[in-house]
Design a protein around this motif. Sequence first.
Motif, mmCIF file in Angstrom:
data_model
loop_
_atom_site.group_PDB
_atom_site.id
_atom_site.type_symbol
_atom_site.label_atom_id
_atom_site.label_comp_id
_atom_site.label_asym_id
_atom_site.label_seq_id
_atom_site.Cartn_x
_atom_site.Cartn_y
_atom_site.Cartn_z
ATOM 1 N N ILE A 65 0.866 -1.174 0.000
ATOM 2 C CA ILE A 65 0.000 0.000 0.000
ATOM 3 C C ILE A 65 0.902 1.223 0.000
ATOM 4 N N LEU A 66 0.685 2.107 -0.949
ATOM 5 C CA LEU A 66 1.518 3.296 -1.083
ATOM 6 C C LEU A 66 0.903 4.443 -0.285
ATOM 7 N N ARG A 67 1.775 5.130 0.475
ATOM 8 C CA ARG A 67 1.298 6.248 1.291
ATOM 9 C C ARG A 67 0.793 7.382 0.393
ATOM 10 N N SER A 68 0.060 8.285 0.968
ATOM 11 C CA SER A 68 -0.622 9.329 0.188
ATOM 12 C C SER A 68 0.349 10.263 -0.555
ATOM 13 N N ASN A 69 1.538 10.497 -0.032
ATOM 14 C CA ASN A 69 2.510 11.401 -0.698
ATOM 15 C C ASN A 69 3.589 10.642 -1.467
ATOM 16 N N TYR A 70 3.287 9.381 -1.723
ATOM 17 C CA TYR A 70 4.302 8.551 -2.387
ATOM 18 C C TYR A 70 4.674 9.117 -3.756
ATOM 19 N N TYR A 71 3.700 9.418 -4.609
ATOM 20 C CA TYR A 71 3.991 9.911 -5.968
ATOM 21 C C TYR A 71 4.553 11.328 -5.940
ATOM 22 N N GLU A 72 4.122 12.086 -4.948
ATOM 23 C CA GLU A 72 4.680 13.434 -4.821
ATOM 24 C C GLU A 72 6.171 13.381 -4.505
ATOM 25 N N SER A 73 6.574 12.372 -3.758
ATOM 26 C CA SER A 73 7.989 12.240 -3.397
ATOM 27 C C SER A 73 8.844 11.804 -4.589
ATOM 28 N N ILE A 74 8.206 11.203 -5.616
ATOM 29 C CA ILE A 74 8.957 10.738 -6.801
ATOM 30 C C ILE A 74 9.169 11.863 -7.821
ATOM 31 N N VAL A 75 8.266 12.829 -7.822
ATOM 32 C CA VAL A 75 8.307 13.908 -8.824
ATOM 33 C C VAL A 75 9.658 14.632 -8.870
ATOM 34 N N PRO A 76 10.310 14.973 -7.708
ATOM 35 C CA PRO A 76 11.625 15.651 -7.780
ATOM 36 C C PRO A 76 12.668 14.867 -8.579
ATOM 37 N N ASP A 77 12.661 13.546 -8.453
ATOM 38 C CA ASP A 77 13.613 12.724 -9.225
ATOM 39 C C ASP A 77 13.313 12.796 -10.713
ATOM 40 N N ILE A 78 12.000 12.847 -11.040
ATOM 41 C CA ILE A 78 11.613 12.953 -12.453
ATOM 42 C C ILE A 78 12.035 14.318 -13.000
ATOM 43 N N GLU A 79 11.864 15.376 -12.162
ATOM 44 C CA GLU A 79 12.279 16.720 -12.564
ATOM 45 C C GLU A 79 13.783 16.738 -12.868
ATOM 46 N N LYS A 80 14.537 16.107 -12.010
ATOM 47 C CA LYS A 80 15.988 16.060 -12.196
ATOM 48 C C LYS A 80 16.333 15.363 -13.508
ATOM 49 N N SER A 116 -10.827 0.843 2.178
ATOM 50 C CA SER A 116 -10.211 0.498 3.462
ATOM 51 C C SER A 116 -9.891 1.735 4.279
ATOM 52 N N GLU A 117 -9.565 2.844 3.581
ATOM 53 C CA GLU A 117 -9.296 4.103 4.288
ATOM 54 C C GLU A 117 -10.554 4.573 5.024
ATOM 55 N N ASN A 118 -11.678 4.516 4.323
ATOM 56 C CA ASN A 118 -12.943 4.915 4.956
ATOM 57 C C ASN A 118 -13.318 3.964 6.097
ATOM 58 N N ILE A 119 -13.067 2.686 5.824
ATOM 59 C CA ILE A 119 -13.386 1.690 6.844
ATOM 60 C C ILE A 119 -12.486 1.869 8.061
ATOM 61 N N MET A 120 -11.213 2.211 7.821
ATOM 62 C CA MET A 120 -10.263 2.398 8.922
ATOM 63 C C MET A 120 -10.727 3.515 9.853
ATOM 64 N N LEU A 121 -11.285 4.558 9.290
ATOM 65 C CA LEU A 121 -11.768 5.675 10.105
ATOM 66 C C LEU A 121 -12.988 5.268 10.937
ATOM 67 N N LYS A 174 0.164 14.958 -13.492
ATOM 68 C CA LYS A 174 -1.055 14.892 -12.655
ATOM 69 C C LYS A 174 -0.963 13.660 -11.765
ATOM 70 N N TYR A 175 -1.139 13.859 -10.454
ATOM 71 C CA TYR A 175 -1.122 12.754 -9.476
ATOM 72 C C TYR A 175 -2.040 13.138 -8.315
ATOM 73 N N TYR A 176 -2.256 12.176 -7.462
ATOM 74 C CA TYR A 176 -3.188 12.391 -6.345
ATOM 75 C C TYR A 176 -2.469 12.195 -5.007
ATOM 76 N N LEU A 177 -2.847 13.036 -4.069
ATOM 77 C CA LEU A 177 -2.341 12.891 -2.697
ATOM 78 C C LEU A 177 -3.291 11.972 -1.918
ATOM 79 N N ARG A 178 -3.175 10.696 -2.124
ATOM 80 C CA ARG A 178 -4.002 9.712 -1.425
ATOM 81 C C ARG A 178 -3.305 8.359 -1.473
ATOM 82 N N SER A 179 -3.647 7.531 -0.525
ATOM 83 C CA SER A 179 -3.064 6.182 -0.483
ATOM 84 C C SER A 179 -3.564 5.387 -1.676
#
Length: 474
Positions: free
Chosen positions: A41-56, A162-167, A143-148
């Motif tokens: 399961i990928l955390r909500s900021n997972y794709y955001e954390s990859i973007v800097p490497d793509i920019e480079k 599962s996120e809704n259920i977890m809450l 374009k990416y989403y800040l969500r798991s």
Amino acid sequence: MKNITFKRRFIFSILSVLILSMLFTFVGIYIDLKLTEKNIILRSNYYESIVPDIEKYISENKDRVLNKNFKGNLEKIIPLQGIEYEVVDSRGELLYGYFKESIVNTPVKLRKEPEIDKSSTPKMIKYVPIIYNNKIQGMVIFKYYLRSSASNPKYNWIVKYSENIMLLSPFIYIIIFTAIFASRLNKKLKIPLKQLMDGAEKIKNKDLDFTINYNSKDELGRLCKSFEEMRSELKKSLNHQWQMEQERKEMVSAIAHDLKTPITIIKGHVEGLIDSKRFDEDKVYRYLNLIDNNADRMTKLIEKMNILTKIEKSDFTLKYKKCNIIEFINEKSFDYNILAEDKKISFKCIINDERTSKALVSMDCYALSEILDNLISNSLRFTKEGGNIELNLNLTEEKMALCISDTGCGFSKKDTLNIFKKFYQGDESRSKEKGHSGLGLYIVKALVDKFNGKIEAENNEKGGAVVKVNIKLI
């Protein structure tokens, strides 16, 4: 849990629901953390954390990125399962990309610096300019989403739910475990409650031939035990009532039978006197004597009925008064002696007082008189002329022992088993001849029981009857 109270059971159930709900919630969180740690399961900021490497990577390749043939190389760097992209030229027109639908409308205005459009969170749009020879040659739009999400896009829907259920999981678990414990409690309550309801319905229908079988130390167990005791006592009470009703019917029938004989005799002799054309003085005297005897017989029978009715009332109690028991017995013996002399029977009274104190004793003299009268009259009835009747009284500090013996015909084996039963008359032909109703010894037994005493009937060595009565002194 069978023998604990409902209060403790209720508290235990509530605590169990809360503890289990918390436990399952923590287990769910732990599993989620482990799956996130392993990137299942990928955390909500997972794709955001990859973007800097793509920019480079874009910065290093610059104008090569604008070549459509470079698409394969670029998509090796971009995780397409979570990031969509578009590449536009210096005029803002689309060159190529990977997207389900256009990310932005073209031509798009180029930006000199990287920018992020956060206006539609959690959807993020990032603009990365391609600068070559100090000029903007184009731009890459992500374009990416800040969500798991799941590492495999096919299972994103599971992660989303599962996120809704977890809450909501603590509340869901509370509902689930509450339903489970309520169901268990319902099963425990259902058995005794059904027995109680069925029992109440049977009692309503006057059916008391059932039992409540529920053994527990909780409130319902005690309720069922009390209900069963009530049913048992009610059955005893009703059986006693039915028995008394049956005895009343038998008594009415027996009394009607016993009254019929003297009434017939009286009527016959009265009619004989009426039909006589001349009155013979001896005949009239004889007839009147028979009428008087049968009238006495009916009077005694009615008196016994009144006594019996009084004794059998639930509120009947003995009325104790201080009395000189020796003097009382002597007075009664004087009366019995006169009756015995009329029948040419010898009567003897022997009193043995072993008490150290000659104080008065508490006694219901009326009840004691009824006991003695019935026992002595019984002996007088069955003792022939020339016979003997003896009344023995033995007094101690604790009790009074009476023994009435005679030289009559005594008791048969059947008599000793039934003599204290209501309407028992022993030898039927002899009883009718003597005017015996079968109530005397029954009354004696009932009164002795009221004194919490004991009574026995047997034969003496000479064949006569012996009746022993023991009464505790107050």
